[in-house]
Design an enzyme around this catalytic site. Structure first.
Site, PDB file in Angstrom:
ATOM      1  N   TYR A 158       0.835  -1.202   0.000  1.00 32.97           N
ATOM      2  CA  TYR A 158       0.000   0.000   0.000  1.00 32.97           C
ATOM      3  C   TYR A 158       0.869   1.251   0.000  1.00 32.97           C
ATOM      4  CZ  TYR A 158      -3.180   3.658   1.485  1.00 32.97           C
ATOM      5  OH  TYR A 158      -3.877   4.836   1.555  1.00 32.97           O
ATOM      6  N   LYS A 162       1.119   4.411  -2.818  1.00 33.36           N
ATOM      7  CA  LYS A 162       0.920   5.829  -2.530  1.00 33.36           C
ATOM      8  C   LYS A 162       2.194   6.635  -2.758  1.00 33.36           C
ATOM      9  CE  LYS A 162      -3.442   5.870  -1.737  1.00 33.36           C
ATOM     10  NZ  LYS A 162      -4.366   6.602  -2.644  1.00 33.36           N
TER      11      LYS A 162
END
Length: 259
Positions: A158, A162
């Site tokens: 994750y 990002k």
């Protein structure tokens, strides 16, 4: 509230959370909003509410940003009065799982990469050329995360997606520097939406525990920053905003009050 009267705003992931809050504030500011999500029923309900509440136009569309062909078709078949998109809010995104990298679920990885990175790329690639062709003062606003700055245990994939959002934002800003298009990356810390419910595959107990003992941000806090960036004068480009709850310093350093 600054006015964005008659600006056309395309919002992905608009059925809940930050996307839903952005739709509300843009409509309140007089913008016309295109609301996209995998559940067209949800965004249609929101569109109906916004039209009645703010007397502005709202268009609800079914879209899974992971599907490149669907992205192309949605943009290519917009009604003529919706074609000149002024603002793209790349909001669709998710986190799945919190396992160690070497124990992670590959399907969770693919969902995060396909949504957070590839979905953002598909929409940007399709809409930015139209902004240039239509000679609008376009604005791309990406919803990144503090996770793109500071990694944390169990969040490697994750965080990597990002981080990609940050560098894609920076790179696009360089690529369009000779045009009127602005690029903004918003990097929130802890925001209480359905984000953690999705991360824990529907386990609301685990999700609630994430925010226990701290007052997190809410979706409206982020939407307020998005609309502020969009309503700045055309010569002002807000490149990046990092925002956290007061008791959060980085992704993994925060203070929780004891019960």
């Amino acid at each position: 509230m600054k006015t964005l009267q008659n600006k056309i705003v395309f919002i992905s992931g608009a059925s809940s959370g930050i996307g839903r809050a952005c739709a509300e504030l843009f409509a309140q500011a007089g913008a016309k909003v295109i609301l996209c999500a995998r559940s067209v029923e949800k965004v249609q309900e929101i569109a109906d509410v916004l039209k009645a509440k703010y007397q502005t136009d709202a268009l609800a569309l079914k879209l899974d940003v992971q599907d490149k062909n669907a992205v192309n078709e949605i943009v290519d078949t917009l009604p003529s009065e919706w074609e000149k998109i002024d603002i793209l809010v790349n909001n669709a995104g998710l986190a799945r799982g919190l396992e160690k990298l070497h124990q992670g679920d590959v399907e969770d990885w693919e969902a995060m990469i396909d949504t957070n990175v590839k979905g953002l790329l598909y929409l940007t690639r399709k809409i930015v050329p139209q902004m240039l062709e239509n000679k609008v003062n376009g604005h791309v606003i990406n919803i990144g995360s503090i996770a793109g700055i500071h990694a944390y245990p169990g969040g490697a994939v994750y965080c990597a997606t990002k981080s990609a959002v940050k560098f894609l934002s920076d790179g696009l800003r360089m690529d369009v520097v000779d045009t009127p298009i602005r690029v903004t990356n918003i990097q929130p810390g802890m925001v209480e939406t359905n984000f953690s419910v999705i991360r824990f595959h529907g386990d609301k107990g685990k999700a609630d525990n994430v925010y226990d003992g701290i007052k997190p941000l809410v979706a409206e806090d982020i939407a307020d920053i998005v609309v502020y960036a969009a309503s700045a004068p055309a010569h002002v480009q807000i490149c990046e905003v990092t925002v956290t709850p007061t008791n959060q310093a980085t992704g993994g350093i925060l203070h929780k009050e004891k019960k």
